[in-house]
Structure formats: structure tokens, C-alpha cells
Design a protein around this motif. Structure first.
Motif, PDB file in Angstrom:
ATOM      1  N   SER A 142     -27.515  20.104  12.892  1.00  0.00           N
ATOM      2  CA  SER A 142     -27.106  19.622  14.209  1.00  0.00           C
ATOM      3  C   SER A 142     -28.280  19.628  15.184  1.00  0.00           C
ATOM      4  O   SER A 142     -28.390  18.754  16.051  1.00  0.00           O
ATOM      5  N   ALA A 143     -29.166  20.606  15.040  1.00  0.00           N
ATOM      6  CA  ALA A 143     -30.310  20.714  15.937  1.00  0.00           C
ATOM      7  C   ALA A 143     -31.311  19.576  15.734  1.00  0.00           C
ATOM      8  O   ALA A 143     -32.099  19.277  16.635  1.00  0.00           O
ATOM      9  N   THR A 144     -31.288  18.930  14.559  1.00  0.00           N
ATOM     10  CA  THR A 144     -32.180  17.773  14.369  1.00  0.00           C
ATOM     11  C   THR A 144     -31.620  16.530  15.070  1.00  0.00           C
ATOM     12  O   THR A 144     -32.356  15.588  15.327  1.00  0.00           O
ATOM     13  N   ARG A 145     -30.322  16.544  15.356  1.00  0.00           N
ATOM     14  CA  ARG A 145     -29.705  15.414  16.066  1.00  0.00           C
ATOM     15  C   ARG A 145     -29.785  15.599  17.580  1.00  0.00           C
ATOM     16  O   ARG A 145     -30.017  14.641  18.315  1.00  0.00           O
ATOM     17  N   SER A 146     -29.558  16.832  18.029  1.00  0.00           N
ATOM     18  CA  SER A 146     -29.579  17.149  19.464  1.00  0.00           C
ATOM     19  C   SER A 146     -30.402  18.415  19.668  1.00  0.00           C
ATOM     20  O   SER A 146     -29.843  19.513  19.791  1.00  0.00           O
ATOM     21  N   PRO A 147     -31.725  18.293  19.706  1.00  0.00           N
ATOM     22  CA  PRO A 147     -32.568  19.494  19.838  1.00  0.00           C
ATOM     23  C   PRO A 147     -32.291  20.278  21.119  1.00  0.00           C
ATOM     24  O   PRO A 147     -32.565  21.483  21.187  1.00  0.00           O
ATOM     25  N   TYR A 205     -38.598  12.375  20.763  1.00  0.00           N
ATOM     26  CA  TYR A 205     -39.365  12.199  19.529  1.00  0.00           C
ATOM     27  C   TYR A 205     -38.481  11.815  18.342  1.00  0.00           C
ATOM     28  O   TYR A 205     -38.989  11.443  17.292  1.00  0.00           O
ATOM     29  N   LEU A 206     -37.174  11.951  18.494  1.00  0.00           N
ATOM     30  CA  LEU A 206     -36.243  11.728  17.383  1.00  0.00           C
ATOM     31  C   LEU A 206     -35.383  10.500  17.629  1.00  0.00           C
ATOM     32  O   LEU A 206     -34.675  10.424  18.640  1.00  0.00           O
ATOM     33  N   SER A 207     -35.446   9.533  16.713  1.00  0.00           N
ATOM     34  CA  SER A 207     -34.538   8.384  16.790  1.00  0.00           C
ATOM     35  C   SER A 207     -33.193   8.745  16.174  1.00  0.00           C
ATOM     36  O   SER A 207     -32.141   8.418  16.718  1.00  0.00           O
ATOM     37  N   TYR A 208     -33.239   9.411  15.014  1.00  0.00           N
ATOM     38  CA  TYR A 208     -32.016   9.840  14.330  1.00  0.00           C
ATOM     39  C   TYR A 208     -32.259  11.203  13.701  1.00  0.00           C
ATOM     40  O   TYR A 208     -33.357  11.494  13.226  1.00  0.00           O
ATOM     41  N   GLY A 209     -31.195  12.016  13.692  1.00  0.00           N
ATOM     42  CA  GLY A 209     -31.280  13.305  13.012  1.00  0.00           C
ATOM     43  C   GLY A 209     -30.783  13.190  11.586  1.00  0.00           C
ATOM     44  O   GLY A 209     -30.521  12.102  11.076  1.00  0.00           O
ATOM     45  N   TYR A 268     -41.293   6.113  18.094  1.00  0.00           N
ATOM     46  CA  TYR A 268     -42.685   5.677  18.241  1.00  0.00           C
ATOM     47  C   TYR A 268     -43.494   6.686  19.054  1.00  0.00           C
ATOM     48  O   TYR A 268     -44.695   6.843  18.851  1.00  0.00           O
ATOM     49  N   GLU A 269     -42.824   7.406  19.974  1.00  0.00           N
ATOM     50  CA  GLU A 269     -43.525   8.420  20.767  1.00  0.00           C
ATOM     51  C   GLU A 269     -44.066   9.534  19.868  1.00  0.00           C
ATOM     52  O   GLU A 269     -45.174  10.034  20.087  1.00  0.00           O
TER      53      GLU A 269
END
Length: 323
Positions: free
Chosen positions: A227-232, A243-247, A293-294
Motif C-alpha cells: 500500500s505504501a508504494t501506491r500512497s507513500p 515520483y510514482l505513476s503507479y504502485g 518522468y520526475e
């Protein structure tokens, strides 16, 4: 559980050929026990293909190797229907995916339509040719190797396919002592790898892995990591949001728990510890996190983000009780 199980003998047999690569070999064993597919990335010359071939020989069963090239077509993998003029009938010719272990060598050398031909068989262990569906033999495992995406003449893997790989292991260069041993071994004929298992005994081992205890807190830990990769921001890493487009998908949570269970079994335990999940997290998550891209502009890779997430999600204090 305290007695050495057959996979230890398999790894020992592979190590007669392969020097070093301990993490890769352990992850291969985890994939075998958990029934997950494995993606191995590294520059040429690091014995990725040799490691997979040696493992295939050590576990017995049917083994097929497909060299992916730009002119490959889906029928070269899954099979096709052939028309016989003298009988006026079609015959189904099955492709090389019908094996216990399929080595997809340099998988990113073929275009996306060929890579996508593996989607059905990796998820459902079956292939549809025409109107007929054919089951592949069990156990079935895909181990793919790829060179880094930046190499010339490669194609990025489709996200839907990448997600079907349980883990992605990045292979690095050997240490100087390991490389010395590699060169010394190359001066002699390579030993023949002996089959230490049968497909039936591997299926039996998988049944024993299912008996390894997974505390609900372990499952909760895996879900919180993913879950933290989707909403840090939920773990205080709001600065990573752009920095994340998708988790990672729910497949990542499943892979963390099943992989942790296999790793615990491999290490002789009847229960999963939080460190089993944490240790596998980079291999389970690195290929599922889609960067913006960032991130690329700031030279931030998936491993750096996963490391930050691991450091911010507290591991549970699991009280293990006798079952």
C-alpha cells in the motif's frame, strides 16, 4: 523441519557449476517452492542462463529453452494448427512452453506481441490454440533472463506481463575471489549436473510449504508495504508521491506472503518472520513500481524508493505460538 530437505541438495548440485550468485540461487529455490515465475536481469556474461539451465537439470522434469529474437512470433512459443493437405484436417502442434521449466532467454529481445503470448500460460497454466485449450505439465515455471532495458535492440516488457513475475532479481558482477574461481573452473570440463528431484517430489515439497504458519500480522505487514508504494504519504513519505505513476498490484502482497513462507521453509522454520518478507520485498516490488518522468530526471530508481518504503513501514512484533 530440522532435517535438510531435497532443495538443499539441488542448490549444492547447482553450485558445482555456478560460483557465487547465492541470492539468485536462493530466489530460484523460493520461486520453485512458491510456484512463482522469476525474472533475472543483468549484463551479459554473468551466468544467468547457465544458472537456470543448471537448476533445470538438478530438478529433473522437462526443460525447454527459447532464445527470444526480434523475428520470433507467438506461434513459436505456444504452438499452432497445421493443415495436412492429404487428410484435409488440422493438427495442433504444441510449442516449447509445454515443459516443467521454460527458460525465456533474453526475453526483452522480442517485441511485445511475443512476450504477451506468455500471459495466459504464466497465470492460468494453459494455452489456447484455435478453439482448444491445452494444460501445461505441472509443476510449471517460467524463468526469464533479460539484459538491462538501456541496451540497444531491446523492447520494454508489457506491464501486464512484468506483474506476472513473482520476483525480479538483479545480478551483479562477481567479487575478485569469485571471478578467480570462475576462471579456474573454466580451465576444466564442466561437471554434468545430476537430477536431484522429480517433478512429483517438487509438488510434494510445495504441499509441505503450505503447512508453514503465517501470522495475520505478517499478512498485514505485506499489505502495508505494498500500500505504501501506491500512497507513500500514508507512511510519511509524501515527497515520493510525484515520483510514482503507479504502485504495486495485489499480486505483490500475495507474492510477499507466499515467498516469505517458502523462504522460511527453505531456512528450516515452520513459521514466517517479518524479516522474511522484508528480505524479499526489493525483489518482489522493484519491477512492479512504475516511476514517473520526475523520478527518471532526478536519477531515482525503483530500488531506492522500495528501500525508503521498507524503512518507513514498521515491522510487526509477532508473538509466535505453538500451533
Amino acid at each position: 523441519m530440522n532435517q535438510p530437505h531435497p532443495l538443499e541438495h539441488v542448490l549444492f548440485e547447482v553450485k558445482r557449476t555456478i560460483v557465487g550468485q547465492d541470492v539468485l540461487l536462493e530466489r530460484m529455490a523460493v520461486a520453485l517452492l512458491a510456484g512463482g515465475h522469476l525474472l533475472v536481469e543483468g549484463v551479459p556474461g554473468l551466468a544467468k542462463t547457465l544458472a537456470v539451465k543448471s537448476l533445470a537439470a538438478a530438478i529433473g522434469g522437462q526443460f525447454q529453452r527459447v532464445q527470444f529474437t526480434p523475428d520470433l512470433v507467438p506461434a513459436d512459443l505456444v504452438g499452432t494448427r497445421v493443415y495436412h493437405q492429404h487428410t484435409g484436417e488440422f493438427e495442433t502442434v504444441l510449442g516449447p512452453v509445454f515443459a516443467n521449466l521454460l527458460l525465456a532467454d533474453e526475453i526483452n529481445r522480442a517485441p511485445a506481441k511475443v512476450q504477451s503470448a506468455l500471459l495466459e500460460v504464466m497465470q492460468e497454466h494453459q494455452v489456447t490454440i484455435g478453439r482448444e485449450t491445452f494444460a501445461v505439465p505441472e509443476p510449471f515455471l517460467v524463468m526469464a533472463t533479460e539484459n538491462p532495458i538501456e541496451s540497444e535492440g531491446t523492447y520494454p516488457l508489457p506491464e501486464a506481463q512484468v506483474d506476472r513475475f513473482m520476483m525480479k532479481v538483479v545480478v551483479g558482477y562477481p567479487t575478485p575471489p569469485e571471478e578467480h574461481a570462475i576462471v579456474a573452473r573454466s580451465l576444466q570440463s564442466a561437471p554434468l549436473t545430476q537430477a536431484m528431484l522429480t517433478p512429483e517430489s517438487l509438488i510434494e515439497l510445495r504441499t509441505r510449504v503450505e503447512g508453514v504458519y503465517v501470522d495475520p500480522a505478517i499478512t498485514d505487514y505485506a499489505v502495508r508495504l505494498v500500500s505504501a508504494t501506491r500512497s507513500p504519504g500514508i507512511v510519511g513519505l509524501g515527497e515520493l508521491e510525484h515520483y510514482l505513476s503507479y504502485g504495486a498490484s495485489p499480486r505483490a502482497s500475495i507474492a510477499l506472503v507466499h515467498g516469505g513462507r517458502a523462504l522460511a521453509f527453505l531456512r528450516g522454520r515452520a513459521y514466517v518472520l517479518p524479516q522474511d518478507v522484508a528480505e524479499l520485498a526489493p525483489d518482489v516490488l522493484r519491477h512492479r513500481v512504475v516511476l514517473s518522468y520526475e523520478a527518471l530526471a532526478d536519477d531515482l530508481d525503483a530500488d531506492a524508493i522500495v528501500t525508503r518504503v521498507l524503512g518507513s513501514v514498521p515491522a510487526p512484533d509477532v508473538v509466535l505460538q505453538s500451533r
